[in-house]
Design a protein around this motif. Structure first.
Motif, PDB file in Angstrom:
ATOM      1  N   VAL B 119     -68.167 -45.861 -41.718  1.00  0.00           N
ATOM      2  CA  VAL B 119     -67.066 -45.612 -40.858  1.00  0.00           C
ATOM      3  C   VAL B 119     -66.869 -45.569 -39.895  1.00  0.00           C
ATOM      4  N   PHE B 191     -57.884 -44.124 -42.042  1.00  0.00           N
ATOM      5  CA  PHE B 191     -58.176 -43.320 -40.512  1.00  0.00           C
ATOM      6  C   PHE B 191     -57.278 -43.971 -39.287  1.00  0.00           C
ATOM      7  N   GLU B 192     -57.497 -44.730 -38.990  1.00  0.00           N
ATOM      8  CA  GLU B 192     -57.330 -45.811 -38.444  1.00  0.00           C
ATOM      9  C   GLU B 192     -55.155 -45.346 -37.696  1.00  0.00           C
ATOM     10  N   THR B 195     -55.878 -41.445 -36.874  1.00  0.00           N
ATOM     11  CA  THR B 195     -55.954 -41.191 -35.423  1.00  0.00           C
ATOM     12  C   THR B 195     -54.242 -41.141 -34.895  1.00  0.00           C
ATOM     13  N   LEU B 196     -53.674 -42.491 -35.166  1.00  0.00           N
ATOM     14  CA  LEU B 196     -52.601 -42.776 -34.334  1.00  0.00           C
ATOM     15  C   LEU B 196     -51.372 -41.551 -34.561  1.00  0.00           C
ATOM     16  N   MET B 201     -61.207 -37.855 -34.606  1.00  0.00           N
ATOM     17  CA  MET B 201     -62.077 -38.019 -35.857  1.00  0.00           C
ATOM     18  C   MET B 201     -62.240 -37.505 -37.302  1.00  0.00           C
TER      19      MET B 201
END
Lengths: 294, 299
Positions: B119, B191-192, B195-196, B201
């Motif tokens: 990833v 996953f993005e 994080t927003l 991570m």
């Protein structure tokens, strides 16, 4: 967004522990072992530099020749047996039993998860002659034949090992190949049948070529496993009678731990590793060539 | 030899087969397959039944009755003897102490590494993945001696640590590789998005990545369990003290405890080992089959 997924700290934290353990307990020992091949002695008595004498010994040692010959013979016979029996069983599952094969698959798979040592002791008792006849000799007696000393003779012991290991592993290869066979699209089979392909011809011209990739990975997997055979033989015959059923792995183990010669033991281990690499690369290469030709 | 029969059978029951065949012929055609399956089941199961029966027999029955007779009575004496006098309890305990921490470490480290390698985006990750992959082909014999020296020098001999460390290291290559394959199917956007919402991570891995591959983790852990539990080579090398023997090493030396011809307890000991594993397998068989097959193709 790639900078989020490129978080360096996360890489270190997540990959670090695995890489550390793997490096310290796998990679370093592999190279360390290479270093041992130039030494003689062991961890307890200390080492002395031996130059290339371990390699000279390797090529002149009749025990290594015998063990190598056993390993190769075993690998060839077992691989052929595992893949052929497995393929036959998987064809049985897919074409004869079809959807109802689930129970049979489960039952035939049984022995795969059983501890090798336990299975080997069981087979030892089944093929026993003294002090009491095992299952096999008792059956022979019923048919009016005399008892046979199965494990007391090198070539017979070899076939007992073969029978045991095939019994243990055929269910595994059957499932492995079965997963490959069920992937073959039904309409290809149907149209082949409409074109008049039946029975063996259907297998030879349609099923076999289409299941070639999974057959190939079975062969690689099987050879890789059989070259490393240890548990089943140690528990069934312990390499005997004499050294008739001693594979390279057991010879290496004995050299190192019974005779305390780490340097020579590492050299035998290196021979085994090279053998595994060569076989894997060779099959991988030849398969690639054949596949592109098709 | 039986293959043609099998195949004819296949065509006889497919919809495309000519309809002129009568049901009676169908039954006859099915016979070879049924005989074959019956033979297969006898070959697979009878040895285990024989083992089970043997575990209840007395020494006298072993020596004086034919091998396929049933035991006269089902007493558990052989089992108690194997469990206590044969030290089987100690061996099982040792196996558990070696297996559970190894499995935990393999899963934790392996899944995290698979995530980091698949990833996360960074230079050299393919090289690291290949390095792990190479470990699958290395025979155990190649690393035994250096590890034996290292454990000896660090003073770990005489404990079960050598087993835990070695099992973890040898279990990692396959686990890392399989987990990397599983993570390939998980969309990166998940996953993005995390994080927003402010997660790091590392946090995203533990609260999203790990749970998402939970099923795969279970399969991998199960496969590794069978490898570790059934291992002989590593356990034989690093446990030179009988008090540290795992169940496989103990079983191998078992005849020594009673003398070679004490059949009853030996059969009981094999039985405990075999049927313990079987119970676990029966509960989880679909997963075990898939997992072992999946691991093999990729290995």
């Amino acid at each position: 967004m790639n900078n989020v997924l490129g978080d360096k700290k996360a890489v270190v934290v997540l990959l670090g522990p695995a890489l550390l353990v793997y490096t310290l307990a796998m990679l370093v020992p592999v190279f360390w072992s290479l270093g041992y091949t130039f030494l003689s002695g062991n961890a307890i008595t200390g080492f002395t530099f031996a130059g290339l004498s371990n390699f000279e010994k390797l090529f002149s040692d009749p025990a290594v020749g015998e063990a190598l010959w056993f390993t190769v013979r075993y690998a060839v016979v077992i691989t052929a047996g595992q893949v052929l029996l497995g393929y036959f069983l998987s064809l049985l599952y897919v074409f004869a039993l079809k959807r109802g094969s689930s129970l049979i698959r489960t039952l035939v798979f049984f022995p795969v998860v059983l501890p090798t040592v336990a299975v080997a002791l069981l087979f030892q008792k089944m093929f026993e002659i003294a002090p009491q006849n095992g299952l096999v000799n008792s059956a022979l007696n019923v048919f009016g034949m005399g008892s046979i000393d199965w494990l007391g003779d090198g070539s017979r012991a070899f076939w007992v090992i073969v029978i045991m290991d095939l019994w243990r592993s055929m269910g595994f290869y059957a499932v492995l190949l079965y997963t490959g066979l069920v992937d073959i699209p039904e309409d290809i089979l149907e149209s082949a049948r409409l074109d008049g392909a039946q029975g063996l011809r259907l297998i030879r011209h349609i099923v076999l070529p289409l299941s070639l990739p999974v057959l190939l990975s079975s062969i690689i997997f099987s050879i890789n496993g059989t070259l490393k055979v240890f548990d089943s033989i140690v528990a069934l015959t312990n390499g005997g009678p004499g050294s008739a059923t001693t594979p390279l792995t057991l010879h290496m183990f004995r050299t190192s731990f019974t005779y305390g010669d780490y340097g020579y033991g590492s050299t035998v281990a290196l021979l085994l590793t090279i053998l595994c690499l060569i076989v894997t690369l060779f099959i991988f290469r030849s398969s690639r060539r054949d596949l592109t030709k098709d | 030899m039986t293959a043609p029969a099998t195949l004819r059978e296949r065509t006889a029951t497919t919809p495309s087969a000519p309809p002129r065949r009568t049901p009676r012929i169908k039954v006859l055609k099915r016979l070879p397959v049924q005989l074959l399956v019956a033979l297969l089941l006898i070959v697979e199961i009878y040895p285990l039944v024989w083992l089970f029966m043997g575990s209840f027999k007395t020494q006298d029955e072993f020596l004086n009755s034919p091998v396929w007779t049933l035991p006269q009575n089902f007493s558990f004496d052989n089992y108690t003897e194997a469990w206590t006098t044969g030290n089987l309890a100690t061996y099982v305990g040792n196996s558990l102490i070696a297996t559970i921490p190894s499995l935990f470490l393999i899963v934790l480290f392996g899944v995290a590494a698979g995530f980091a390698l698949e990833v996360l985006v960074w230079k050299g990750r393919n090289a690291v993945l290949l390095t792990f992959l190479a470990g699958i082909m290395v025979p155990g014999q190649m690393i035994l001696l250096p590890l034996f020296s290292a454990y000896f020098q660090v003073g770990l001999t005489g404990t079960l640590w050598p087993l835990i460390i070695t099992y973890t290291a040898t279990g990692l290559p396959l686990t890392v590789f399989m987990m990397a394959t599983y993570f390939r199917a998980v969309p990166r956007e998940v996953f993005e998005a995390a994080t927003l919402d402010g997660a790091s991570m590392i946090r995203a891995f533990f609260s999203i990545g790990f749970p998402m591959v939970r099923n795969a983790v279970f399969t991998v852990a199960l496969v590794q369990f069978f490898f570790i539990w059934n291992d002989l080579l590593i356990a034989l090398t690093f446990t030179n003290n009988a008090q540290l023997n795992t169940i496989q090493v103990g079983l191998l030396n078992f005849t020594g405890e009673f003398g070679a011809v004490q059949y009853g307890p030996l059969f009981a000991a094999i039985c405990i080992n075999v049927f313990g594993t079987l119970v676990l397998y029966l509960f989880l068989n679909q997963r075990v089959m898939k997992g072992l097959a999946g691991g093999a193709v990729k290995g």
